[in-house]
Design a protein around this motif. Structure first.
Motif, mmCIF file in Angstrom:
data_model
loop_
_atom_site.group_PDB
_atom_site.id
_atom_site.type_symbol
_atom_site.label_atom_id
_atom_site.label_comp_id
_atom_site.label_asym_id
_atom_site.label_seq_id
_atom_site.Cartn_x
_atom_site.Cartn_y
_atom_site.Cartn_z
ATOM 1 N N UNK A 179 0.737 -1.211 0.018
ATOM 2 C CA UNK A 179 0.094 0.217 0.030
ATOM 3 C C UNK A 179 0.794 1.138 0.229
ATOM 4 N N UNK A 180 2.103 1.095 0.528
ATOM 5 C CA UNK A 180 2.750 2.207 0.222
ATOM 6 C C UNK A 180 3.395 2.774 -0.749
ATOM 7 N N UNK A 181 3.342 1.946 -1.839
ATOM 8 C CA UNK A 181 4.422 1.479 -3.125
ATOM 9 C C UNK A 181 3.599 2.714 -4.039
ATOM 10 N N UNK A 182 2.429 3.128 -3.912
ATOM 11 C CA UNK A 182 1.677 3.895 -4.778
ATOM 12 C C UNK A 182 1.042 5.119 -3.944
ATOM 13 N N UNK A 183 1.253 6.368 -4.459
ATOM 14 C CA UNK A 183 0.852 7.687 -3.811
ATOM 15 C C UNK A 183 -0.825 7.691 -3.459
ATOM 16 N N UNK A 184 -1.533 6.898 -4.517
ATOM 17 C CA UNK A 184 -2.858 6.740 -4.450
ATOM 18 C C UNK A 184 -3.394 6.136 -3.097
ATOM 19 N N UNK A 185 -2.591 4.954 -2.619
ATOM 20 C CA UNK A 185 -3.249 3.929 -1.724
ATOM 21 C C UNK A 185 -2.266 4.218 -0.451
ATOM 22 N N UNK A 189 -2.963 4.714 5.156
ATOM 23 C CA UNK A 189 -2.058 3.998 5.869
ATOM 24 C C UNK A 189 -0.890 4.667 6.661
ATOM 25 N N UNK A 190 -0.257 5.821 6.104
ATOM 26 C CA UNK A 190 0.718 6.363 6.536
ATOM 27 C C UNK A 190 0.087 7.294 7.807
ATOM 28 N N UNK A 191 -1.006 7.724 7.846
ATOM 29 C CA UNK A 191 -1.740 8.616 8.710
ATOM 30 C C UNK A 191 -2.125 7.411 9.950
ATOM 31 N N UNK A 192 -2.335 6.344 9.684
ATOM 32 C CA UNK A 192 -2.674 5.302 10.861
ATOM 33 C C UNK A 192 -1.308 5.097 11.500
#
Ligand code: FE2
Length: 256
Positions: A179-185, A189-192
């Protein structure tokens, strides 16, 4: 960049854990055979992973616990010497599909990560109901500690109120590196992670092609976006959760 003495010390004592992997051969839709498993383990080692929690799919409605454990044992025994030759510690777990009755299912603790009370739980992809969340509470009531598998995959497809309810439960949240590999997704997750509401990472690797071991790439994004201290905390927690598996009984249950 050179590491500070503190960081070097931290690296010496805390390893990198892949908490979600379909690395055992021939047991689910993951690795097809021991040769593929060996290559996946080597990819992991090259990425700095020193511990894999093997989490083959377990569907309680389709297969008995006994049969699942028997098959996992066979695959594990085949894999242990290969893992050792790669310098990888291997733990036995399962990705347990949540279904009605799971939380009160007889003997369900047997599919926790061996030597712990940790259970990697996969929520259903159909629309959730309040009964699904109740199953998590039943697990907690009997001292099983759920780790929510790739919660980020459910965020776009499930009602926000249920996502929030899960985040408010005393469960761990695992995110897939992908999920971290594309800016769209990667935003949510980063916020969590930033808010301390997601705790563990996994590759959810299945093969050598479209679902390969990619933990390092995901970790690089986390480090770049949030800073190294977040990885440090993830690794510290991983270490702490598996540290109990150092007792005499538990040692028999791991590759070491
Ligand atoms: Fe998985």
């Amino acid at each position: 960049m050179e590491r500070s003495p503190d960081e070097a010390k931290w690296k010496d004592v805390v390893g990198v854990v892949d908490f979600h992997s379909h690395i055992l051969p021939g047991i689910d839709d993951g690795s097809k055979n021991i040769q593929m498993t060996e290559q996946m383990l080597r990819q992991g080692a090259a990425q700095g992973i020193d511990t894999f929690v093997a989490t083959p799919h377990f569907y309680p409605e389709r297969v008995s616990i006994e049969r699942f454990l028997r098959r996992r044992e066979e695959a594990f025994e085949l894999t242990v010497p290969v893992a050792q030759s790669c310098g990888i510690r291997l733990f036995r777990g399962a990705e347990v599909a949540l279904c009605p009755g799971l939380g009160r299912g007889e003997g369900i603790e047997q599919v926790c990560v061996v030597g712990t009370n940790l259970m990697l739980v996969e929520m259903p992809f159909r629309p959730w109901t309040s009964r699904d969340l109740k199953e998590l509470e039943y697990l907690l009531d009997r001292d099983i500690q759920p780790i929510m598998a790739h919660l980020e995959r459910f965020i776009p497809i499930q009602p926000k109120k249920y996502i929030e309810e899960i985040l408010d439960l005393p469960v761990y949240v695992q995110l897939n590196a992908e999920c971290f590999l594309q800016w769209r997704t990667r935003g949510k997750p980063l916020k969590l992670l930033r808010e301390g509401r997601a705790h563990l990472l996994g590759s959810d690797c299945h093969n050598l092609t479209n679902r390969k071991v990619n933990l390092a790439q995901g970790r690089q994004v986390v480090e770049r976006k949030l800073g190294r201290s977040y990885l440090r905390e993830i690794d510290r927690l991983g270490d702490e959760l598996l540290a109990g598996v150092g007792t005499e009984m538990a040692q028999q249950n791991t590759a070491w």
